[in-house]
Motif scaffolding. Structure first.
Motif, PDB file in Angstrom:
ATOM      1  N   UNK A   1       0.843  -1.193   0.000  1.00 40.26           N
ATOM      2  CA  UNK A   1       0.000   0.000   0.000  1.00 40.26           C
ATOM      3  C   UNK A   1       0.877   1.241   0.000  1.00 40.26           C
ATOM      4  N   UNK A   2       0.427   2.261  -0.725  1.00 45.52           N
ATOM      5  CA  UNK A   2       1.152   3.519  -0.773  1.00 45.52           C
ATOM      6  C   UNK A   2       0.170   4.656  -0.539  1.00 45.52           C
ATOM      7  N   UNK A   3       0.488   5.537   0.383  1.00 50.37           N
ATOM      8  CA  UNK A   3      -0.363   6.687   0.677  1.00 50.37           C
ATOM      9  C   UNK A   3      -0.229   7.713  -0.446  1.00 50.37           C
ATOM     10  N   UNK A   4      -1.360   8.069  -1.067  1.00 48.71           N
ATOM     11  CA  UNK A   4      -1.360   9.010  -2.177  1.00 48.71           C
ATOM     12  C   UNK A   4      -1.692  10.420  -1.704  1.00 48.71           C
ATOM     13  N   UNK A   5      -2.674  10.543  -0.826  1.00 49.90           N
ATOM     14  CA  UNK A   5      -3.098  11.872  -0.380  1.00 49.90           C
ATOM     15  C   UNK A   5      -3.884  11.731   0.912  1.00 49.90           C
ATOM     16  N   UNK A   6      -4.032  12.849   1.601  1.00 50.27           N
ATOM     17  CA  UNK A   6      -4.833  12.918   2.828  1.00 50.27           C
ATOM     18  C   UNK A   6      -5.711  14.154   2.771  1.00 50.27           C
ATOM     19  N   UNK A   7      -6.935  14.017   3.288  1.00 52.14           N
ATOM     20  CA  UNK A   7      -7.856  15.144   3.398  1.00 52.14           C
ATOM     21  C   UNK A   7      -8.489  15.125   4.784  1.00 52.14           C
ATOM     22  N   UNK A   8      -8.794  16.318   5.291  1.00 55.85           N
ATOM     23  CA  UNK A   8      -9.545  16.440   6.538  1.00 55.85           C
ATOM     24  C   UNK A   8     -10.717  17.367   6.279  1.00 55.85           C
ATOM     25  N   UNK A   9     -11.910  16.854   6.488  1.00 55.46           N
ATOM     26  CA  UNK A   9     -13.138  17.623   6.280  1.00 55.46           C
ATOM     27  C   UNK A   9     -13.733  17.973   7.636  1.00 55.46           C
ATOM     28  N   UNK A  10     -13.689  19.250   7.992  1.00 62.60           N
ATOM     29  CA  UNK A  10     -14.265  19.676   9.262  1.00 62.60           C
ATOM     30  C   UNK A  10     -15.779  19.743   9.135  1.00 62.60           C
ATOM     31  N   UNK A  11     -16.461  19.178  10.109  1.00 65.10           N
ATOM     32  CA  UNK A  11     -17.930  19.133  10.097  1.00 65.10           C
ATOM     33  C   UNK A  11     -18.434  19.270  11.523  1.00 65.10           C
ATOM     34  N   UNK A  12     -18.337  20.462  12.124  1.00 64.24           N
ATOM     35  CA  UNK A  12     -18.752  20.628  13.525  1.00 64.24           C
ATOM     36  C   UNK A  12     -20.234  20.363  13.711  1.00 64.24           C
ATOM     37  N   UNK A  13     -20.564  19.804  14.857  1.00 65.61           N
ATOM     38  CA  UNK A  13     -21.950  19.567  15.233  1.00 65.61           C
ATOM     39  C   UNK A  13     -22.266  20.392  16.477  1.00 65.61           C
ATOM     40  N   UNK A  14     -23.526  20.354  16.908  1.00 60.49           N
ATOM     41  CA  UNK A  14     -23.936  21.137  18.073  1.00 60.49           C
ATOM     42  C   UNK A  14     -23.188  20.694  19.327  1.00 60.49           C
ATOM     43  N   UNK A  15     -22.921  19.408  19.441  1.00 56.48           N
ATOM     44  CA  UNK A  15     -22.255  18.887  20.642  1.00 56.48           C
ATOM     45  C   UNK A  15     -20.750  18.750  20.490  1.00 56.48           C
ATOM     46  N   UNK A  16     -20.278  18.657  19.265  1.00 52.53           N
ATOM     47  CA  UNK A  16     -18.845  18.449  19.040  1.00 52.53           C
ATOM     48  C   UNK A  16     -18.354  19.442  17.987  1.00 52.53           C
ATOM     49  N   UNK A  17     -17.936  20.626  18.414  1.00 54.66           N
ATOM     50  CA  UNK A  17     -17.493  21.638  17.438  1.00 54.66           C
ATOM     51  C   UNK A  17     -16.210  21.277  16.723  1.00 54.66           C
ATOM     52  N   UNK A  18     -15.497  20.229  17.172  1.00 57.82           N
ATOM     53  CA  UNK A  18     -14.235  19.841  16.550  1.00 57.82           C
ATOM     54  C   UNK A  18     -14.374  18.577  15.702  1.00 57.82           C
ATOM     55  N   UNK A  19     -15.596  18.137  15.452  1.00 55.91           N
ATOM     56  CA  UNK A  19     -15.807  16.915  14.676  1.00 55.91           C
ATOM     57  C   UNK A  19     -15.302  17.097  13.248  1.00 55.91           C
ATOM     58  N   UNK A  20     -14.654  16.070  12.719  1.00 56.08           N
ATOM     59  CA  UNK A  20     -14.147  16.106  11.350  1.00 56.08           C
ATOM     60  C   UNK A  20     -14.056  14.687  10.812  1.00 56.08           C
ATOM     61  N   UNK A  21     -13.972  14.586   9.500  1.00 53.30           N
ATOM     62  CA  UNK A  21     -13.769  13.306   8.834  1.00 53.30           C
ATOM     63  C   UNK A  21     -12.413  13.335   8.132  1.00 53.30           C
ATOM     64  N   UNK A  22     -11.641  12.273   8.309  1.00 52.45           N
ATOM     65  CA  UNK A  22     -10.345  12.158   7.652  1.00 52.45           C
ATOM     66  C   UNK A  22     -10.456  11.170   6.498  1.00 52.45           C
TER      67      UNK A  22
END
Length: 345
Positions: A1-22
């Protein structure tokens, strides 16, 4: 396996303002299904591929904290999206010609890639036909997609000729707009999970009105920001989003949330109406004896202070007596929000 790229999508919610998807993009130079089975921790699968330098916690060090265990939004295993183009020898995935129907083995392979399982891991009854439900998207004669709860897969149906082939363009779409559709579905799932938790906690506090108001505000924010069933004007991306929603029953769950929130809102309105009526009742009980006493003194032209004090005392006694009756107790109970009072005649 070879890592090609990384993304972080911030998606704050009412209870978790730091929620994100990697999102981690990999290329795999070996048979893909064994890698997917290992990521899914299938029995008899190989060692964990996402370990050592490819461990998400290591890759995201200093950027974000990877959730695990019982934490909110934590997944037992990463959601995988596989893209595979067959070679000339992979006849079980290929169409005989562009107008020919797919062999049944193509959909079976597609299902194995999306479910990260071999036939021995999860033998599927032929009657259930999981590859023929609403979660399969026929993008074109050249490739198809299948969306399941824990993974998705894109599979080509003609031989890949190498660099410059149409599949270069297909891979770009799979990593961009089609990935966006699945990410939007993931955000919708996370927010609906959070709204469901809020609904279950509405009656955990005496501040029912405040909790219901906050819940309605969060529902309105989610509905205007995230709740979409079409990502583009037309095209397969919409089908992928609908397939993800179908797998997680998101439309049905959101409809249940709206219905339950509406019930809570009607309950709050009923309680507020009862309290307003109770307040008016208290004003009536307090004001009627006093108003009657003062009116009698005014009609008689009596300006004696002692008589005024007696009238006040009698009105207070009459008010206290009225509050001890069944109607008075009902008014006080409604004013406190305690529901219907039970009294003895």
């Amino acid at each position: 396996m070879r890592l090609v790229a990384m993304e972080v999508l911030r998606a704050p919610t009412a209870r978790d303002p730091h929620h994100a998807l990697a999102v981690l993009h990999f290329s795999v130079d070996q048979p893909l299904l064994p890698v997917l089975r290992a990521i899914g921790h299938r029995p008899t699968a190989g060692p964990e591929p996402l370990a050592g330098p490819l461990d998400p916690a290591t890759l995201l060090a200093g950027v974000g904290e990877v959730l695990g265990g019982e934490e909110t939004f934590a997944l037992a295993r990463p959601y995988t999206i596989a893209f595979l183009t067959p070679g000339p020898l992979h006849t079980h995935a290929l169409r005989q010609d562009p107008e020919a129907a797919l062999p049944p083995t193509a959909d079976r392979w597609l299902w194995q890639l999306a479910s990260r399982s071999a036939p021995g891991d999860f033998p599927v009854a032929p009657e259930s036909a999981p590859h023929h439900d609403a979660s399969t998207v026929r993008i074109s004669a050249d490739w198809s997609a299948l969306v399941l709860r824990h993974g998705a897969a894109f599979l080509g149906h003609r031989a890949d000729t190498g660099d410059g082939d149409f599949y270069d363009f297909a891979a770009l779409h799979a990593r961009t707009v089609y990935l966006d559709a699945l990410l939007l579905g993931s955000l919708q799932r996370d927010h609906i999970d959070e709204l469901t938790e809020e609904l279950s906690e509405v009656f955990d506090s005496e501040r029912l009105t405040r909790r219901v108001t906050a819940l309605e505000k969060n529902i309105a924010r989610f509905r205007s920001t995230y709740w979409r069933q079409h990502l583009t004007a037309h095209g397969p991306a919409n089908g992928l989003l609908l397939a993800f929603q179908h797998q997680h029953r998101l439309p049905e769950r959101f409809a249940e949330i709206l219905a339950e929130a509406a019930d809570h809102s009607r309950l709050v309105q009923t309680l507020e109406s009862q309290q307003i009526s109770a307040a008016l009742g208290v004003l009536t009980i307090l004001g009627l004896p006093l108003g009657t006493a003062l009116g009698v003194l005014q009609v008689l032209g009596d300006e004696s202070v002692s008589h005024l004090l007696v009238a006040l005392g009698l009105s207070i006694a009459a008010t206290a007596a009225a509050l001890t009756t069944r109607y008075g107790r009902l008014v006080l109970s409604s004013l406190r929000g305690g529901g219907t009072a039970r009294g003895q005649d």
